[in-house]
Write a protein that holds these residues in place. Structure first.
Motif, short mmCIF file in Angstrom:
data_model
loop_
_atom_site.label_atom_id
_atom_site.label_comp_id
_atom_site.label_asym_id
_atom_site.label_seq_id
_atom_site.Cartn_x
_atom_site.Cartn_y
_atom_site.Cartn_z
N ILE A 199 73.26 36.14 60.40
CA ILE A 199 72.49 36.50 61.60
C ILE A 199 72.59 35.40 62.65
CG2 ILE A 199 70.18 36.95 62.51
CD1 ILE A 199 69.53 38.29 59.81
N VAL A 200 72.29 34.17 62.27
CA VAL A 200 72.29 33.08 63.26
C VAL A 200 73.70 32.74 63.72
CG1 VAL A 200 70.16 32.13 62.32
CG2 VAL A 200 72.34 31.25 61.50
N LEU A 201 74.68 33.03 62.88
CA LEU A 201 76.07 32.78 63.22
C LEU A 201 76.47 33.47 64.52
CD1 LEU A 201 78.91 31.75 62.40
CD2 LEU A 201 79.16 33.81 61.01
N SER A 202 75.92 34.64 64.76
CA SER A 202 76.31 35.44 65.92
C SER A 202 75.65 34.99 67.22
CB SER A 202 75.97 36.92 65.67
OG SER A 202 76.75 37.44 64.62
N HIS A 203 74.79 33.98 67.16
CA HIS A 203 74.05 33.58 68.35
C HIS A 203 74.09 32.08 68.64
CE1 HIS A 203 72.35 37.61 68.73
NE2 HIS A 203 72.08 37.56 67.44
N TRP A 204 74.01 31.26 67.62
CA TRP A 204 73.72 29.85 67.83
C TRP A 204 74.84 29.07 68.50
CZ3 TRP A 204 70.46 27.78 63.14
CH2 TRP A 204 69.20 28.41 63.16
N SER A 205 76.07 29.54 68.41
CA SER A 205 77.15 28.82 69.07
C SER A 205 77.46 29.38 70.45
CB SER A 205 78.42 28.87 68.20
OG SER A 205 78.86 30.21 68.04
N MET A 206 76.69 30.36 70.87
CA MET A 206 76.94 31.00 72.16
C MET A 206 76.07 30.41 73.26
SD MET A 206 79.38 33.02 71.41
CE MET A 206 79.54 34.17 72.77
N HIS A 207 76.22 30.95 74.47
CA HIS A 207 75.52 30.44 75.64
C HIS A 207 74.00 30.55 75.48
CE1 HIS A 207 74.81 29.58 79.88
NE2 HIS A 207 74.07 30.67 79.97
N THR A 208 73.28 29.56 75.97
CA THR A 208 71.81 29.60 75.97
C THR A 208 71.31 29.53 77.40
OG1 THR A 208 71.71 27.19 75.74
CG2 THR A 208 71.60 28.50 73.71
N TYR A 209 70.23 30.26 77.65
CA TYR A 209 69.65 30.31 78.99
C TYR A 209 68.50 29.33 79.13
CZ TYR A 209 72.15 34.40 80.75
OH TYR A 209 73.11 35.23 81.22
N GLU A 210 68.43 28.71 80.29
CA GLU A 210 67.27 27.90 80.66
C GLU A 210 66.62 28.61 81.84
OE1 GLU A 210 66.07 23.28 81.74
OE2 GLU A 210 68.16 23.94 81.79
N GLY A 211 65.45 29.17 81.62
CA GLY A 211 64.81 30.00 82.64
C GLY A 211 64.93 31.46 82.27
N ARG A 212 65.06 32.32 83.23
CA ARG A 212 65.10 33.75 82.99
C ARG A 212 66.50 34.31 83.23
NH1 ARG A 212 60.43 36.44 82.36
NH2 ARG A 212 58.48 35.31 82.75
N ALA A 213 66.85 35.31 82.45
CA ALA A 213 68.10 36.03 82.65
C ALA A 213 67.81 37.31 83.43
CB ALA A 213 68.73 36.35 81.30
N TYR A 214 68.85 38.12 83.60
CA TYR A 214 68.74 39.41 84.30
C TYR A 214 68.26 39.23 85.74
CZ TYR A 214 68.34 40.33 79.29
OH TYR A 214 68.51 40.32 77.93
N ASN A 215 68.91 38.32 86.45
CA ASN A 215 68.54 38.07 87.84
C ASN A 215 69.47 38.76 88.83
OD1 ASN A 215 66.37 36.08 87.27
ND2 ASN A 215 68.07 34.90 86.43
N GLY A 216 70.62 39.26 88.36
CA GLY A 216 71.57 39.88 89.26
C GLY A 216 72.77 40.41 88.50
N ALA A 217 73.82 40.75 89.23
CA ALA A 217 75.00 41.34 88.61
C ALA A 217 75.71 40.38 87.65
CB ALA A 217 75.98 41.80 89.70
N ASP A 218 75.60 39.07 87.89
CA ASP A 218 76.29 38.11 87.04
C ASP A 218 75.64 37.91 85.68
OD1 ASP A 218 78.16 37.77 88.96
OD2 ASP A 218 77.54 35.75 89.57
N ASP A 219 74.40 38.34 85.53
CA ASP A 219 73.74 38.22 84.22
C ASP A 219 72.94 39.47 83.88
OD1 ASP A 219 71.71 37.87 86.02
OD2 ASP A 219 70.82 36.13 85.01
N GLU A 220 73.50 40.61 84.25
CA GLU A 220 72.84 41.86 83.85
C GLU A 220 73.00 42.05 82.34
OE1 GLU A 220 74.67 44.75 82.86
OE2 GLU A 220 76.55 43.66 82.95
N TRP A 221 72.41 43.09 81.81
CA TRP A 221 72.27 43.26 80.36
C TRP A 221 73.60 43.17 79.62
CZ3 TRP A 221 69.54 42.69 76.33
CH2 TRP A 221 69.76 43.41 75.17
N TYR A 222 74.59 43.87 80.09
CA TYR A 222 75.87 43.90 79.39
C TYR A 222 76.52 42.52 79.38
CZ TYR A 222 79.33 47.13 77.42
OH TYR A 222 80.13 47.83 76.56
#
Length: 255
Positions: free
Chosen positions: A114-137
């Motif tokens: 489970i953690v393998l699929s997330h822990w080495s990937m990008h992490t957000y500082e603040g909020r996501a989903y602010n525009g087209a560059d970080d929409e859900w997909y």
């Protein structure tokens, strides 16, 4: 107790969106994070016990709105009763304790998955989903990776290796995840071809659909844990987010 980015302790405190409070880390957490890459895998053998504790803490304290709380508590009670009954049916206490500990340690393989699929990937500082560059997909692709496995091993990974599809379609049955994977990859590659300028701009790894093998993925994750551990060792009292909370908050994943 574990950190995957030095963003967590760049400031004295940070906002925990899960528990909805400001938290920091103390001396014990500082030492544990500084050595996390050394004890991570043994710790996963005890991961199931932590999930028990976190689930009960969440249901009893209700830091956020909880759906079907009584049903979940009843289900947990039935499960604990079943495990206890099975353990007590064995000939000796040694066998009972051995069975409980070994069965939960084996479950640690799933925690790693489970953690393998997330822990080495990008992490957000603040909020996501602010525009087209970080929409859900896009955010799903940036923060989640799959694990490449042959179909005949699907019974081992039970669909957890398809975390991208699981996040995009959380109610999709696990036997359809591999089919969905092919569809999602086709869409991603059409919109964000590997090596394209847009792909490099949006995705830190330079590829939108990241899918290493199980052992390669573990190596990526372990390097992230080691990097955060080394960064934590350089933290000094009063300058970083350590020494601000009790050990219990660290053990309760307050960070």
């Amino acid at each position: 107790m574990l950190a995957i980015t030095d963003k967590v302790f760049r400031r004295p405190r940070f906002w925990d969106t899960y528990h909805r409070k400001w938290v920091g880390m103390d001396d014990a957490a500082h030492w544990l994070v500084s050595h996390q890459h050394l004890f991570f895998y043994p710790l996963m053998a005890l991961g199931r016990w932590n999930l028990y504790a976190q689930g009960l803490i969440y249901l009893l304290t209700q830091p956020d709105k909880t759906h079907f709380r009584k049903t979940e508590l009843a289900g947990i009670a039935v499960y604990f009763g079943w495990v206890l009954g099975t353990a007590l049916s064995m000939p000796s206490w040694a066998e009972s304790v051995g069975w409980v500990m070994l069965s939960h340690a084996v479950a640690g393989i799933l925690h790693v998955q489970i953690v393998l699929s997330h822990w080495s990937m990008h992490t957000y500082e603040g909020r996501a989903y602010n525009g087209a560059d970080d929409e859900w997909y896009v955010t799903t692709m940036r923060t989640t990776m799959n694990v490449a496995t042959p179909p005949w091993l699907d019974w081992v990974h039970i669909g957890l290796q398809f975390q991208i599809e699981h996040h995009l379609f959380p109610r999709l049955p696990r036997h359809n995840l591999r089919i969905a994977r092919d569809m999602v990859r086709e869409v991603v590659e059409a919109h964000f071809p590997a090596g394209s300028a847009e792909c490099k701009r949006l995705f830190p790894l330079g590829v939108a659909y990241h899918e290493p093998g199980f052992f390669a993925g573990n190596l990526e994750m372990w390097r992230v844990l080691r990097s955060a551990a080394y960064a934590a060792r350089g933290a000094k009292r009063g300058e970083h987010g350590f020494w601000q909370s009790a050990l219990w908050e660290g053990m309760s994943l307050a960070g």
